[in-house]
Design a protein around this motif. Sequence first.
Motif, PDB file in Angstrom:
ATOM      1  N   PHE A 231      32.413   3.153  31.213  1.00 27.28           N
ATOM      2  CA  PHE A 231      32.276   2.291  30.038  1.00 27.28           C
ATOM      3  C   PHE A 231      31.912   0.863  30.435  1.00 27.28           C
ATOM      4  N   LEU A 232      31.309   0.157  29.491  1.00 27.68           N
ATOM      5  CA  LEU A 232      31.097  -1.279  29.633  1.00 27.68           C
ATOM      6  C   LEU A 232      32.368  -2.018  29.242  1.00 27.68           C
ATOM      7  N   ASP A 233      32.465  -3.275  29.642  1.00 26.34           N
ATOM      8  CA  ASP A 233      33.686  -4.049  29.399  1.00 26.34           C
ATOM      9  C   ASP A 233      34.019  -4.169  27.927  1.00 26.34           C
ATOM     10  N   ALA A 234      33.012  -4.192  27.060  1.00 23.74           N
ATOM     11  CA  ALA A 234      33.255  -4.321  25.624  1.00 23.74           C
ATOM     12  C   ALA A 234      34.045  -3.143  25.078  1.00 23.74           C
ATOM     13  N   GLY A 243      41.321   7.365  30.024  1.00 23.45           N
ATOM     14  CA  GLY A 243      41.620   7.467  31.452  1.00 23.45           C
ATOM     15  C   GLY A 243      40.470   7.085  32.340  1.00 23.45           C
ATOM     16  N   HIS A 244      39.744   6.016  31.962  1.00 23.04           N
ATOM     17  CA  HIS A 244      38.606   5.553  32.750  1.00 23.04           C
ATOM     18  C   HIS A 244      38.711   4.048  32.992  1.00 23.04           C
ATOM     19  N   ILE A 245      37.805   3.533  33.824  1.00 25.59           N
ATOM     20  CA  ILE A 245      37.705   2.097  34.024  1.00 25.59           C
ATOM     21  C   ILE A 245      36.291   1.648  33.673  1.00 25.59           C
ATOM     22  N   THR A 246      36.147   0.363  33.442  1.00 21.75           N
ATOM     23  CA  THR A 246      34.857  -0.198  33.065  1.00 21.75           C
ATOM     24  C   THR A 246      34.114  -0.706  34.302  1.00 21.75           C
ATOM     25  N   ALA A 247      32.873  -1.081  34.090  1.00 22.75           N
ATOM     26  CA  ALA A 247      32.083  -1.647  35.184  1.00 22.75           C
ATOM     27  C   ALA A 247      32.729  -2.919  35.715  1.00 22.75           C
ATOM     28  N   GLY A 248      33.240  -3.746  34.811  1.00 24.98           N
ATOM     29  CA  GLY A 248      33.900  -4.978  35.237  1.00 24.98           C
ATOM     30  C   GLY A 248      35.173  -4.705  36.016  1.00 24.98           C
ATOM     31  N   GLU A 249      35.945  -3.700  35.589  1.00 26.47           N
ATOM     32  CA  GLU A 249      37.169  -3.351  36.316  1.00 26.47           C
ATOM     33  C   GLU A 249      36.844  -2.781  37.693  1.00 26.47           C
ATOM     34  N   ASP A 273      20.826   1.489  28.819  1.00 20.83           N
ATOM     35  CA  ASP A 273      20.288   0.535  29.788  1.00 20.83           C
ATOM     36  C   ASP A 273      21.252   0.324  30.946  1.00 20.83           C
ATOM     37  N   PRO A 274      20.942   0.846  32.141  1.00 20.72           N
ATOM     38  CA  PRO A 274      21.859   0.685  33.279  1.00 20.72           C
ATOM     39  C   PRO A 274      22.038  -0.765  33.708  1.00 20.72           C
ATOM     40  N   ALA A 275      21.111  -1.646  33.330  1.00 20.12           N
ATOM     41  CA  ALA A 275      21.241  -3.060  33.700  1.00 20.12           C
ATOM     42  C   ALA A 275      22.500  -3.675  33.105  1.00 20.12           C
ATOM     43  N   ALA A 276      22.983  -3.123  32.010  1.00 22.15           N
ATOM     44  CA  ALA A 276      24.188  -3.662  31.382  1.00 22.15           C
ATOM     45  C   ALA A 276      25.407  -3.495  32.286  1.00 22.15           C
ATOM     46  N   PHE A 277      25.444  -2.416  33.065  1.00 25.86           N
ATOM     47  CA  PHE A 277      26.560  -2.205  33.984  1.00 25.86           C
ATOM     48  C   PHE A 277      26.543  -3.248  35.100  1.00 25.86           C
ATOM     49  N   LEU A 278      25.356  -3.543  35.589  1.00 26.20           N
ATOM     50  CA  LEU A 278      25.235  -4.567  36.625  1.00 26.20           C
ATOM     51  C   LEU A 278      25.661  -5.928  36.089  1.00 26.20           C
ATOM     52  N   ALA A 279      25.278  -6.246  34.855  1.00 22.12           N
ATOM     53  CA  ALA A 279      25.640  -7.540  34.274  1.00 22.12           C
ATOM     54  C   ALA A 279      27.148  -7.678  34.155  1.00 22.12           C
ATOM     55  N   ARG A 282      28.662  -8.012  37.759  1.00 19.33           N
ATOM     56  CA  ARG A 282      28.336  -9.261  38.447  1.00 19.33           C
ATOM     57  C   ARG A 282      29.259 -10.398  38.024  1.00 19.33           C
ATOM     58  N   ARG A 283      29.852 -10.317  36.859  1.00 15.03           N
ATOM     59  CA  ARG A 283      30.778 -11.361  36.420  1.00 15.03           C
ATOM     60  C   ARG A 283      32.089 -11.332  37.207  1.00 15.03           C
ATOM     61  N   HIS A 284      32.333 -10.235  37.921  1.00 19.43           N
ATOM     62  CA  HIS A 284      33.610 -10.073  38.624  1.00 19.43           C
ATOM     63  C   HIS A 284      33.474  -9.970  40.137  1.00 19.43           C
ATOM     64  N   PHE A 285      32.259  -9.748  40.638  1.00 18.39           N
ATOM     65  CA  PHE A 285      32.079  -9.462  42.068  1.00 18.39           C
ATOM     66  C   PHE A 285      30.740 -10.020  42.508  1.00 18.39           C
ATOM     67  N   ASP A 286      30.770 -10.878  43.539  1.00 17.49           N
ATOM     68  CA  ASP A 286      29.519 -11.477  44.003  1.00 17.49           C
ATOM     69  C   ASP A 286      28.988 -10.809  45.272  1.00 17.49           C
ATOM     70  N   GLY A 287      29.595  -9.694  45.660  1.00 21.46           N
ATOM     71  CA  GLY A 287      29.104  -8.939  46.809  1.00 21.46           C
ATOM     72  C   GLY A 287      27.949  -8.030  46.422  1.00 21.46           C
ATOM     73  N   GLU A 288      27.594  -7.116  47.315  1.00 23.31           N
ATOM     74  CA  GLU A 288      26.463  -6.230  47.070  1.00 23.31           C
ATOM     75  C   GLU A 288      26.853  -5.135  46.083  1.00 23.31           C
ATOM     76  N   ILE A 289      26.004  -4.924  45.081  1.00 25.60           N
ATOM     77  CA  ILE A 289      26.240  -3.911  44.049  1.00 25.60           C
ATOM     78  C   ILE A 289      25.002  -3.033  43.932  1.00 25.60           C
ATOM     79  N   ALA A 290      25.214  -1.719  43.871  1.00 25.95           N
ATOM     80  CA  ALA A 290      24.140  -0.777  43.596  1.00 25.95           C
ATOM     81  C   ALA A 290      24.495  -0.008  42.333  1.00 25.95           C
ATOM     82  N   VAL A 291      23.602  -0.027  41.349  1.00 27.05           N
ATOM     83  CA  VAL A 291      23.764   0.801  40.154  1.00 27.05           C
ATOM     84  C   VAL A 291      23.038   2.109  40.455  1.00 27.05           C
TER      85      VAL A 291
END
Length: 304
Positions: A231-234, A243-249, A273-279, A282-291
């Motif tokens: 899920f997205l953070d919204a 029983g899941h976590i969001t991209a931000g979590e 849109d998979p770009a929404a997961f990256l967005a 990115r608000r929580h982690f500034d390291g390397e992320i792969a969607v």
Amino acid sequence: MSVRELVVLGTASQAPTRHRNHNGYLLRWDREGILFDPGEGTQRQMLYAGVAATDITRICVTHFHGDHCLGLPGVIQRINLDRVPHEVTAYFPASGQHFFDRLHHASAFHEAATLREHPLAGEAAIAPLTNLTLEARRLSHPVESYGFRLVEPDGRRMLPERLRELGIAGPDVGRLQREGAVEAAGRVVTVDEVSEIRRGQKFAFIMDTRRCDAVAELAHDTDMLVCESTFLDADADLAKAHGHITAGEAAATAREAGARLLVLTHFSQRYPDPAAFLADARRHFDGEIAVAADLDRIPLPKRR
């Protein structure tokens, strides 16, 4: 040459889409090929990805929801059809033994390979592999679910320039590594003097779960963290209820754990849109992320 990479076979969650197959991930780690959560269609995705049944040495099933296990019959039967010569070990929650049995024997086939079962029980389990340790931790999901962690012990890297300075060469190098010391340059030289620590690598695979202590333990200090982000953070309330976590979590987990590379996957079909997961991440982690996308090949980061 050893290869360490994640081959992504599918990235959908409960329902596949035109662009995303059900789950499936093969971790190539030197001589190991660990297949995680083979969902429906995994055998065909293996063909697209250039993965052979003989590449598989182990199968890890986090839990017995269909998008994580309905590909097992085809994979197991392909292992037997291709007469895989080595033993393949399957790890899964012991509480789902009846599901594993049904999937294993979903149809008639000739068993020509060896499949060893390793059911998991309790809050944590450890299985020693060759030069590796496979750890499992119980997660927080409506059905019993386990996350996995692969740990390579630290080793030592010999320093050629120091060996040359001290005149150590040929068989003496091997003896130094085996025994810890040799006589050279008129004195006893220890292995610590001519080598440095080579940090072992760590990998974690976390699927359907709420955030819990086990998630943090699995993710700690990993080089690659593969984590669900259904899920997205919204929709955080919806994620928690199911029983899941969001991209931000997932990203916050990576930051707190000191992970080097976060791989997001297991996306709900409700988000086009998979770009929404990256967005969100990115608000929580500034390291390397792969969607993750189906058929991606994501290399493990080089050693620190």
